[in-house]
Design a protein around this motif. Structure first.
Motif, mmCIF file in Angstrom:
data_model
loop_
_atom_site.group_PDB
_atom_site.id
_atom_site.type_symbol
_atom_site.label_atom_id
_atom_site.label_comp_id
_atom_site.label_asym_id
_atom_site.label_seq_id
_atom_site.Cartn_x
_atom_site.Cartn_y
_atom_site.Cartn_z
ATOM 1 N N LEU A 41 -2.265 6.937 -4.285
ATOM 2 C CA LEU A 41 -1.605 5.644 -4.492
ATOM 3 C C LEU A 41 -1.075 5.082 -3.173
ATOM 4 C CD1 LEU A 41 0.431 6.276 -7.784
ATOM 5 C CD2 LEU A 41 -1.737 5.049 -7.525
ATOM 6 N N VAL A 42 -0.472 5.937 -2.367
ATOM 7 C CA VAL A 42 0.139 5.489 -1.101
ATOM 8 C C VAL A 42 -0.889 4.802 -0.209
ATOM 9 C CG1 VAL A 42 1.298 6.299 1.011
ATOM 10 C CG2 VAL A 42 1.966 7.236 -1.214
ATOM 11 N N THR A 43 -2.144 5.276 -0.275
ATOM 12 C CA THR A 43 -3.185 4.723 0.605
ATOM 13 C C THR A 43 -4.103 3.724 -0.114
ATOM 14 O OG1 THR A 43 -4.651 6.569 0.100
ATOM 15 C CG2 THR A 43 -3.222 6.831 2.018
ATOM 16 N N ALA A 44 -3.798 3.415 -1.373
ATOM 17 C CA ALA A 44 -4.670 2.512 -2.136
ATOM 18 C C ALA A 44 -4.521 1.068 -1.660
ATOM 19 C CB ALA A 44 -4.334 2.606 -3.624
ATOM 20 N N ARG A 45 -5.600 0.300 -1.780
ATOM 21 C CA ARG A 45 -5.607 -1.109 -1.379
ATOM 22 C C ARG A 45 -6.414 -1.917 -2.394
ATOM 23 N NH1 ARG A 45 -6.125 -0.657 4.632
ATOM 24 N NH2 ARG A 45 -6.324 1.581 4.927
ATOM 25 N N LEU A 46 -6.261 -3.226 -2.325
ATOM 26 C CA LEU A 46 -6.999 -4.107 -3.235
ATOM 27 C C LEU A 46 -8.286 -4.635 -2.616
ATOM 28 C CD1 LEU A 46 -4.120 -6.224 -4.808
ATOM 29 C CD2 LEU A 46 -5.398 -4.364 -5.887
ATOM 30 N N ALA A 47 -8.407 -4.513 -1.307
ATOM 31 C CA ALA A 47 -9.626 -4.928 -0.607
ATOM 32 C C ALA A 47 -9.668 -4.096 0.672
ATOM 33 C CB ALA A 47 -9.584 -6.423 -0.274
ATOM 34 N N PRO A 48 -10.865 -3.815 1.189
ATOM 35 C CA PRO A 48 -10.983 -2.902 2.333
ATOM 36 C C PRO A 48 -10.186 -3.368 3.553
ATOM 37 C CG PRO A 48 -13.156 -3.416 1.430
ATOM 38 C CD PRO A 48 -12.183 -4.291 0.723
ATOM 39 N N ASP A 49 -10.057 -4.686 3.710
ATOM 40 C CA ASP A 49 -9.336 -5.206 4.879
ATOM 41 C C ASP A 49 -7.950 -5.733 4.501
ATOM 42 O OD1 ASP A 49 -10.366 -7.263 3.414
ATOM 43 O OD2 ASP A 49 -10.976 -8.474 5.127
ATOM 44 N N MET A 50 -7.367 -5.148 3.455
ATOM 45 C CA MET A 50 -5.983 -5.457 3.106
ATOM 46 C C MET A 50 -5.157 -4.205 3.350
ATOM 47 S SD MET A 50 -5.623 -7.548 -0.479
ATOM 48 C CE MET A 50 -3.918 -7.997 -0.768
ATOM 49 N N PHE A 51 -3.858 -4.383 3.572
ATOM 50 C CA PHE A 51 -2.988 -3.231 3.808
ATOM 51 C C PHE A 51 -2.846 -2.375 2.549
ATOM 52 C CE2 PHE A 51 -0.815 -6.009 7.149
ATOM 53 C CZ PHE A 51 -1.361 -5.319 8.212
ATOM 54 N N PRO A 52 -2.694 -1.056 2.752
ATOM 55 C CA PRO A 52 -2.477 -0.170 1.603
ATOM 56 C C PRO A 52 -1.035 -0.269 1.086
ATOM 57 C CG PRO A 52 -2.348 1.080 3.630
ATOM 58 C CD PRO A 52 -2.703 -0.335 4.028
ATOM 59 N N LEU A 53 -0.799 0.437 -0.012
ATOM 60 C CA LEU A 53 0.531 0.398 -0.644
ATOM 61 C C LEU A 53 1.648 0.703 0.348
ATOM 62 C CD1 LEU A 53 2.211 0.224 -3.299
ATOM 63 C CD2 LEU A 53 1.928 2.697 -3.483
ATOM 64 N N SER A 54 1.481 1.744 1.172
ATOM 65 C CA SER A 54 2.556 2.124 2.100
ATOM 66 C C SER A 54 2.959 0.945 2.985
ATOM 67 C CB SER A 54 2.128 3.306 2.968
ATOM 68 O OG SER A 54 0.912 2.997 3.640
ATOM 69 N N ARG A 55 1.954 0.246 3.513
ATOM 70 C CA ARG A 55 2.252 -0.869 4.426
ATOM 71 C C ARG A 55 2.865 -2.050 3.667
ATOM 72 N NH1 ARG A 55 4.174 -1.743 8.416
ATOM 73 N NH2 ARG A 55 3.636 -3.363 9.910
ATOM 74 N N GLN A 56 2.427 -2.249 2.436
ATOM 75 C CA GLN A 56 3.012 -3.332 1.629
ATOM 76 C C GLN A 56 4.512 -3.073 1.423
ATOM 77 O OE1 GLN A 56 1.287 -5.979 0.972
ATOM 78 N NE2 GLN A 56 -0.827 -5.268 1.200
ATOM 79 N N VAL A 57 4.864 -1.810 1.201
ATOM 80 C CA VAL A 57 6.285 -1.477 0.998
ATOM 81 C C VAL A 57 7.039 -1.640 2.314
ATOM 82 C CG1 VAL A 57 7.916 0.349 0.360
ATOM 83 C CG2 VAL A 57 5.783 0.061 -0.940
ATOM 84 N N GLN A 58 6.447 -1.135 3.408
ATOM 85 C CA GLN A 58 7.110 -1.289 4.715
ATOM 86 C C GLN A 58 7.333 -2.769 5.034
ATOM 87 O OE1 GLN A 58 4.151 0.784 6.993
ATOM 88 N NE2 GLN A 58 5.063 2.803 6.664
ATOM 89 N N LEU A 59 6.336 -3.589 4.758
ATOM 90 C CA LEU A 59 6.466 -5.021 5.067
ATOM 91 C C LEU A 59 7.470 -5.715 4.137
ATOM 92 C CD1 LEU A 59 2.740 -5.832 5.903
ATOM 93 C CD2 LEU A 59 4.690 -6.097 7.452
#
Lengths: 167, 167
Positions: A41-59
């Motif tokens: 889950l932490v590394t999952a993304r909705l598109a290959p060039d979108m940020f993963p879950l971890s980065r979405q939370v950090q942002l």
């Protein structure tokens, strides 16, 4: 009576970040129940060039923290982007909420009229008035990343609904 | 000086809904360039039990329109949920923005202290004070659906970025 900057930034963001933390907790519980590694889950993304879950939370955290700091005229603390687990992401949210709640109301007083400059690349800046910054930068950005984090969890089968998102 | 309810609802939502309209336009252009039926995008979803793009756009509009109407103490117009094309969805957004901009500022004046009741099922209601309603219902809900619409387009390969979302 009108609305304070604190109410539409600190209070609004702190509430929704707390909801995000609860969403992540449900994601962790889901991975345990289904016996898969939560780092999926932490590394999952909705598109290959979108940020993963971890980065979405950090942002989500950084945009809330840095936006409020800019409005208050403060230098925000820098958080290292080194979270690898859901627990670590939830700890980052908790630190962010603590920071938001610690910004003195007096520092935000009148910031709707303050000039705000956001770095936007080498020698480039976006210039806002405080109110525009809240309407067109802070609120949309924070909710963009919180909702995207929700969407990644939901897309991966975590049993969450808008009620969890709203808290 | 503080912030008006109009600034954090009408102005904020009208801007972001206009960005959503531009995102949809890019989705349509993408489907034409790639020679696929744009209704594929209109009916796309991120999970089988999540609403498709069309409903996300309808809900973005309705939550903005109905939230502002509730704050203003007005009966909002009802829009039929019959959009089948991207052009029709964009027209709904345009009607919604027109409605938002037509709500008199005077009707929203002081609404941060007004009691707001939202239906939540048979004989059930959610009760808010105006400010809480803005922080925990109106803003999160509107941005939830706009961002989810963005995520559906992005997940389906439309070439959009956060810059388009922010406008």
């Amino acid at each position: 009576m009108k609305i304070s900057v604190q109410a539409v930034t600190v209070d609004t963001f702190a509430h929704s970040l707390s909801c995000l933390s609860a969403l992540l907790e449900k994601g962790l519980a889901h991975s345990i129940a289904r016996k898969f590694d939560p780092s999926v889950l932490v590394t999952a993304r909705l598109a290959p060039d979108m940020f993963p879950l971890s980065r979405q939370v950090q942002l989500s955290c950084d945009l809330a923290k840095n936006s409020v700091a800019r409005l208050a005229g403060l230098e925000p603390p820098r958080f290292e982007d080194n979270e690898k687990t859901i627990e670590e992401l939830r700890a980052r949210i908790a630190r962010t909420v603590d920071y938001l709640k610690g910004v003195p109301a007096s520092a935000l007083e009148g910031s709707e009229g303050r000039a705000i400059r956001v770095p936007a690349g080498p020698d480039k800046f976006l210039d806002f008035k405080g109110l525009d910054f809240i309407q067109r930068w802070a609120i949309p950005n924070v909710f963009f990343h919180i909702t995207t984090a929700y969407a990644i969890l939901r897309h991966n089968g975590v049993d969450i609904g808008k009620r969890d998102f709203l808290g």
